[in-house]
Design a protein around this motif. Structure first.
Motif, PDB file in Angstrom:
ATOM      1  N   ALA A   1      -3.559   1.792 -16.447  1.00 10.86           N
ATOM      2  CA  ALA A   1      -4.382   2.678 -17.274  1.00 10.86           C
ATOM      3  C   ALA A   1      -4.126   4.142 -16.964  1.00 10.86           C
ATOM      4  O   ALA A   1      -4.368   5.023 -17.808  1.00 10.86           O
ATOM      5  CB  ALA A   1      -5.861   2.347 -17.066  1.00 10.86           C
ATOM      6  N   ASP A   2      -3.617   4.435 -15.766  1.00  9.39           N
ATOM      7  CA  ASP A   2      -3.362   5.822 -15.361  1.00  9.39           C
ATOM      8  C   ASP A   2      -1.875   6.176 -15.367  1.00  9.39           C
ATOM      9  O   ASP A   2      -1.499   7.253 -14.898  1.00  9.39           O
ATOM     10  CB  ASP A   2      -3.924   6.066 -13.955  1.00  9.39           C
ATOM     11  CG  ASP A   2      -5.435   5.943 -13.916  1.00  9.39           C
ATOM     12  OD1 ASP A   2      -6.083   6.325 -14.908  1.00  9.39           O
ATOM     13  OD2 ASP A   2      -5.967   5.458 -12.898  1.00  9.39           O
TER      14      ASP A   2
ATOM     15  N   ARG B   1       0.926   6.565  -9.573  1.00 12.05           N
ATOM     16  CA  ARG B   1      -0.406   6.981 -10.025  1.00 12.05           C
ATOM     17  C   ARG B   1      -0.958   8.096  -9.145  1.00 12.05           C
ATOM     18  O   ARG B   1      -1.494   9.095  -9.655  1.00 12.05           O
ATOM     19  CB  ARG B   1      -1.368   5.796 -10.020  1.00 12.05           C
ATOM     20  CG  ARG B   1      -2.767   6.188 -10.516  1.00 12.05           C
ATOM     21  CD  ARG B   1      -3.722   5.027 -10.547  1.00 12.05           C
ATOM     22  NE  ARG B   1      -4.049   4.535  -9.218  1.00 12.05           N
ATOM     23  CZ  ARG B   1      -4.976   3.596  -8.984  1.00 12.05           C
ATOM     24  NH1 ARG B   1      -5.640   3.044  -9.991  1.00 12.05           N
ATOM     25  NH2 ARG B   1      -5.217   3.196  -7.754  1.00 12.05           N
ATOM     26  N   GLU B   2      -0.821   7.951  -7.845  1.00  8.76           N
ATOM     27  CA  GLU B   2      -1.400   8.935  -6.928  1.00  8.76           C
ATOM     28  C   GLU B   2      -0.754  10.312  -7.068  1.00  8.76           C
ATOM     29  O   GLU B   2      -1.394  11.327  -6.806  1.00  8.76           O
ATOM     30  CB  GLU B   2      -1.257   8.434  -5.490  1.00  8.76           C
ATOM     31  CG  GLU B   2      -2.152   7.233  -5.182  1.00  8.76           C
ATOM     32  CD  GLU B   2      -1.765   6.504  -3.904  1.00  8.76           C
ATOM     33  OE1 GLU B   2      -2.389   5.469  -3.605  1.00  8.76           O
ATOM     34  OE2 GLU B   2      -0.837   6.965  -3.213  1.00  8.76           O
ATOM     35  N   THR B   3       0.511  10.340  -7.465  1.00 13.84           N
ATOM     36  CA  THR B   3       1.217  11.621  -7.610  1.00 13.84           C
ATOM     37  C   THR B   3       1.162  12.162  -9.030  1.00 13.84           C
ATOM     38  O   THR B   3       1.760  13.194  -9.327  1.00 13.84           O
ATOM     39  CB  THR B   3       2.690  11.476  -7.182  1.00 13.84           C
ATOM     40  OG1 THR B   3       3.314  10.428  -7.940  1.00 13.84           O
ATOM     41  CG2 THR B   3       2.787  11.160  -5.694  1.00 13.84           C
TER      42      THR B   3
ATOM     43  N   LEU C   1       4.059   1.511  -7.876  1.00 10.63           N
ATOM     44  CA  LEU C   1       3.116   1.828  -8.953  1.00 10.63           C
ATOM     45  C   LEU C   1       1.955   2.678  -8.440  1.00 10.63           C
ATOM     46  O   LEU C   1       1.522   3.638  -9.096  1.00 10.63           O
ATOM     47  CB  LEU C   1       2.574   0.541  -9.573  1.00 10.63           C
ATOM     48  CG  LEU C   1       3.588  -0.365 -10.285  1.00 10.63           C
ATOM     49  CD1 LEU C   1       2.883  -1.609 -10.835  1.00 10.63           C
ATOM     50  CD2 LEU C   1       4.317   0.367 -11.398  1.00 10.63           C
ATOM     51  N   ARG C   2       1.446   2.328  -7.265  1.00  8.25           N
ATOM     52  CA  ARG C   2       0.335   3.100  -6.704  1.00  8.25           C
ATOM     53  C   ARG C   2       0.750   4.530  -6.395  1.00  8.25           C
ATOM     54  O   ARG C   2      -0.014   5.474  -6.625  1.00  8.25           O
ATOM     55  CB  ARG C   2      -0.192   2.391  -5.450  1.00  8.25           C
ATOM     56  CG  ARG C   2      -0.995   1.142  -5.784  1.00  8.25           C
ATOM     57  CD  ARG C   2      -1.254   0.239  -4.598  1.00  8.25           C
ATOM     58  NE  ARG C   2      -2.219  -0.805  -4.939  1.00  8.25           N
ATOM     59  CZ  ARG C   2      -2.364  -1.942  -4.299  1.00  8.25           C
ATOM     60  NH1 ARG C   2      -1.608  -2.213  -3.236  1.00  8.25           N
ATOM     61  NH2 ARG C   2      -3.252  -2.828  -4.683  1.00  8.25           N
TER      62      ARG C   2
ATOM     63  N   THR D   1       0.834  -1.198   0.000  1.00  6.66           N
ATOM     64  CA  THR D   1       0.000   0.000   0.000  1.00  6.66           C
ATOM     65  C   THR D   1       0.874   1.255   0.000  1.00  6.66           C
ATOM     66  O   THR D   1       2.098   1.178  -0.089  1.00  6.66           O
ATOM     67  CB  THR D   1      -0.927  -0.032   1.225  1.00  6.66           C
ATOM     68  OG1 THR D   1      -0.162  -0.473   2.370  1.00  6.66           O
ATOM     69  CG2 THR D   1      -2.069  -0.996   1.002  1.00  6.66           C
ATOM     70  N   THR D   2       0.244   2.415   0.130  1.00  4.12           N
ATOM     71  CA  THR D   2       0.953   3.698   0.105  1.00  4.12           C
ATOM     72  C   THR D   2       0.490   4.578   1.265  1.00  4.12           C
ATOM     73  O   THR D   2      -0.360   4.176   2.072  1.00  4.12           O
ATOM     74  CB  THR D   2       0.693   4.451  -1.210  1.00  4.12           C
ATOM     75  OG1 THR D   2      -0.690   4.872  -1.241  1.00  4.12           O
ATOM     76  CG2 THR D   2       0.983   3.583  -2.427  1.00  4.12           C
TER      77      THR D   2
END
Length: 343
Positions: free
Chosen positions: A262-263, A231-233, A227-228, A158-159
């Motif tokens: 996809a993002d 995407r979040e940043t 990866l998360r 997780t992040t």
């Protein structure tokens, strides 16, 4: 009471005190000095340094991490080393921004929120912590084995978007001291103790090079965190993810990876199946060892930042490939997932 000695680190001009009972790396963490490290068990060589002056002795360690010739020359693994005099130590690898500015080590309690198998030998363990855990993508914590003073280390998948809700992907070993507990002895609601974060194989914000991730087994966890975070940043760095498995039955979280991709800019996920392609229809997969496939597909590795997470043989093979490809050392970040017999 154990004697205390002074340790001086070069070329960074940092000093600290350490008792003879302390391992140097642990003493550094307690004093807010974040040295480069990986497994903290004497098996990965990330904390390898050089003795300029003084007397040190090491606890048991792997000769693959520091061989006899290196020890005779003066090399030492700080995670295994005890000082028996004042010492001057040359750090061979260090991050100037992290040395005195890393995230403080925390000890937290957490309750199990879910235990779910994701393959025949990998389990998702989700925890709810008593307070938020600050960490960087790619880092890990120690989870204490209930009823003992021993621990096992696991990376967050997780992040910081859910700092009190953590997921770990844990490979089960027959008779494992922690992983075997996930077959029924541990259950939702049980309490566990965590200490961390640890690990230097973290995503470096502000960098712009394309990202190549290579993982195997439970090494999926820190890569998912990376990866998360990308995407979040809203990162625009191109990302490619190579995951090594034996067969298609050993693949998991494919939908989650597709959704993440996809993002992300220019994202590619390549499943690398070493034993059989059976059941891989509809998946972008190639047959072979993951490092061989990376070598075949990645012609511009020296112009990429590479993150490696997984079992030692995979990481060692990948490091050999990167060395032969002349990838600068400061563009390579790795975490070997050691698996002691008592896992």
């Amino acid at each position: 009471m154990a004697d205390t000695h002074r340790i001086r680190f070069e070329p960074v001009d940092i000093e600290m005190e350490v008792t003879e009972d302390d391992k140097i790396l642990d003493a550094a963490f307690r004093q807010g000095i974040h040295l480069m490290h990986g497994c903290r068990e004497g098996q990965c060589s990330a904390c390898k340094s050089y003795i300029l002056e003084g007397e040190l002795q090491m606890e048991r360690y792997s000769t693959f991490a520091c061989n006899d010739a290196e020890v005779a020359e003066g090399y030492v693994l700080l995670c295994r080393a005890h000082a028996y005099s004042d010492c001057t130590i040359e750090l061979l690898n260090f991050d100037p921004d992290e040395l005195l500015g890393g995230i403080p080590i925390q000890t937290l309690s957490a309750r199990i929120a879910a235990i779910e198998p994701v393959t025949r030998d990998i389990v998702s363990l989700r925890l709810k912590t008593e307070a938020p855990l600050e960490f960087k993508p790619g880092q890990y914590v120690d989870i204490t084995i209930p009823g003992t003073d021993d621990h096992r280390s696991f990376s967050m998948a997780t992040t910081q978007s859910t700092p009190d809700e953590l997921e770990f992907l844990i490979k089960k070993y027959p008779g494992g001291r922690f992983s075997a507990l996930l077959d029924g002895e541990l259950a939702v609601g049980h309490e566990l103790a965590l200490t961390g974060p640890y690990g230097s194989s973290t995503l470096k914000d502000g960098h712009v090079l394309p990202v190549v991730c290579v993982a195997g087994g439970a090494g999926m966890a820190p890569i998912l965190s990376i990866l998360r975070h990308l995407r979040e940043t809203g990162s625009t760095r191109p990302v490619r993810f190579y995951y090594g498995a034996r067969t298609a039955a050993d693949l998991f979280y494919l939908d989650a990876i597709k959704e993440l991709g996809a993002d992300l800019t220019g994202f590619e996920f390549i499943a690398c199946l070493s034993e059989s392609m059976e059941g891989s229809d509809g998946i972008e997969a190639e047959q072979g060892n993951v490092t061989d496939i990376v070598e075949r597909r990645e012609s511009q590795l020296p112009k990429c930042e590479v993150y490696l997470c997984g079992p030692p043989p995979m990481v060692d093979a990948a490091l050999g490939l990167l060395e032969a490809s002349n990838v600068p050392h400061d563009q390579v970040f790795y975490d070997k997932f050691t698996s002691p017999a008592t896992e």
